[in-house]
Every structure is written in C-alpha cells, then in structure tokens.
Design a protein around this motif. Structure first.
Motif, PDB file in Angstrom:
ATOM      1  N   ASN A 176      -9.068 -40.308  20.570  1.00 60.38           N
ATOM      2  CA  ASN A 176      -8.452 -39.371  21.267  1.00 60.38           C
ATOM      3  C   ASN A 176      -9.064 -39.460  22.720  1.00 60.38           C
ATOM      4  OD1 ASN A 176      -6.324 -37.905  19.889  1.00 60.38           O
ATOM      5  ND2 ASN A 176      -8.073 -36.911  18.691  1.00 60.38           N
ATOM      6  N   THR A 193      -9.381 -37.872  26.429  1.00 60.43           N
ATOM      7  CA  THR A 193      -9.291 -36.382  26.690  1.00 60.43           C
ATOM      8  C   THR A 193      -9.164 -36.124  28.223  1.00 60.43           C
ATOM      9  OG1 THR A 193     -11.294 -35.800  25.998  1.00 60.43           O
ATOM     10  CG2 THR A 193      -9.548 -35.774  24.374  1.00 60.43           C
ATOM     11  N   ARG A 198      -4.572 -34.569  25.834  1.00 61.96           N
ATOM     12  CA  ARG A 198      -5.372 -35.563  25.010  1.00 61.96           C
ATOM     13  C   ARG A 198      -4.084 -36.410  24.690  1.00 61.96           C
ATOM     14  NH1 ARG A 198      -4.816 -35.117  19.622  1.00 61.96           N
ATOM     15  NH2 ARG A 198      -4.096 -33.063  18.848  1.00 61.96           N
ATOM     16  N   GLU A 225      -4.004 -39.977  21.492  1.00 63.04           N
ATOM     17  CA  GLU A 225      -4.604 -40.849  20.731  1.00 63.04           C
ATOM     18  C   GLU A 225      -4.058 -42.368  20.964  1.00 63.04           C
ATOM     19  OE1 GLU A 225      -5.607 -40.545  16.166  1.00 63.04           O
ATOM     20  OE2 GLU A 225      -3.636 -41.350  16.281  1.00 63.04           O
TER      21      GLU A 225
END
Length: 135
Positions: free
Chosen positions: A60, A62, A102, A104
């Motif tokens: 992730n 962020t 965030r 992925e």
C-alpha cells in the motif's frame, strides 16, 4: 432616395457594424471569474527511506490527506516508478481518487537497486524518499 442619402446611410451602417464588432471584442476580452482551484501535493508516507520491496509483492503506497484544499485541480491520482533522476514509464496505479490516502500496487520486475522512488501525480508530482527493490 438620393445617392447622397444612400452614401450617408452606407457610412452609418459601416460605423455601426464596426462599433458592434469593437463591443464584442471588448466583451470577449473581459476577465471571466473562474472557481479558484488549488494545487494539492500530499506528501508520500510509505514507502519511506530504508524500505525494501521485493519483486511481485503487493504494498500500500500511502500519503497524507489530512489537510486537502477545498478545490483540488485534479482529483485523479497516478503512481509511477522513478529510478534515480528519471521517472520510468511504469504506471503502478492510475485513475484513483487522490483523497483515498493509499493505493495498493504490485512491485514490478525491474533491475535491483536502492535508488527507486515513487511519483504521486494528481495536481502535481511529488516524490517518495528513495527505497530499494530486490529480487
């Protein structure tokens, strides 16, 4: 109608058309008040300096969304990989809401190195600290 009267009328119409044209030119040149928009550059929190990613892993990315401006110019985000001083054509994520904070991504198969960083685009591009990608 005499030729003198028609000549005066023709000159009057020409002057009228010129004045109307000047009026429209001035009206088009007037500033239009647009909604004020702000450039938003949220700092990337992860990956941070010293992070090690391995090819094929999912992570992730962020960034800090704690203080966004009211009117963001571009709310669609994109994450790209950067190697050294060059942003590569590798798009790791695209088309997401920049206010998510965030997203992925999958670590791409690239040459190992410790001089990778990410670029988060929305309104503008900002870079993560450098990190490593290993096999």
């Amino acid at each position: 109608m005499s030729s003198q009267t028609s000549g005066v009328l023709a000159k009057f119409l020409v002057v009228l058309f010129v004045l109307v044209g000047v009026f429209f030119q001035l009206a088009a040149a007037m500033p239009v008040e647009m909604e004020k928009r702000d450039v938003y550059v949220p700092p990337i929190l992860y990956p941070h300096a010293g992070t090690v990613w391995y090819k094929g892993q999912r992570h992730n990315v962020t960034w800090d969304v704690s203080d966004p401006p009211v009117n963001i110019t571009n709310k669609l985000g994109r994450v790209m990989l950067r190697k050294g001083d060059l942003t590569s054509p590798l798009i790791l994520a695209d088309g997401f809401d920049i206010l998510l904070g965030r997203i992925e991504v999958t670590v791409p198969w690239v040459v190992e190195g410790s001089d990778y960083s990410l670029v988060l685009f929305g309104d503008s591009g900002n870079f993560s600290p450098q990190f490593s990608i290993l096999q």
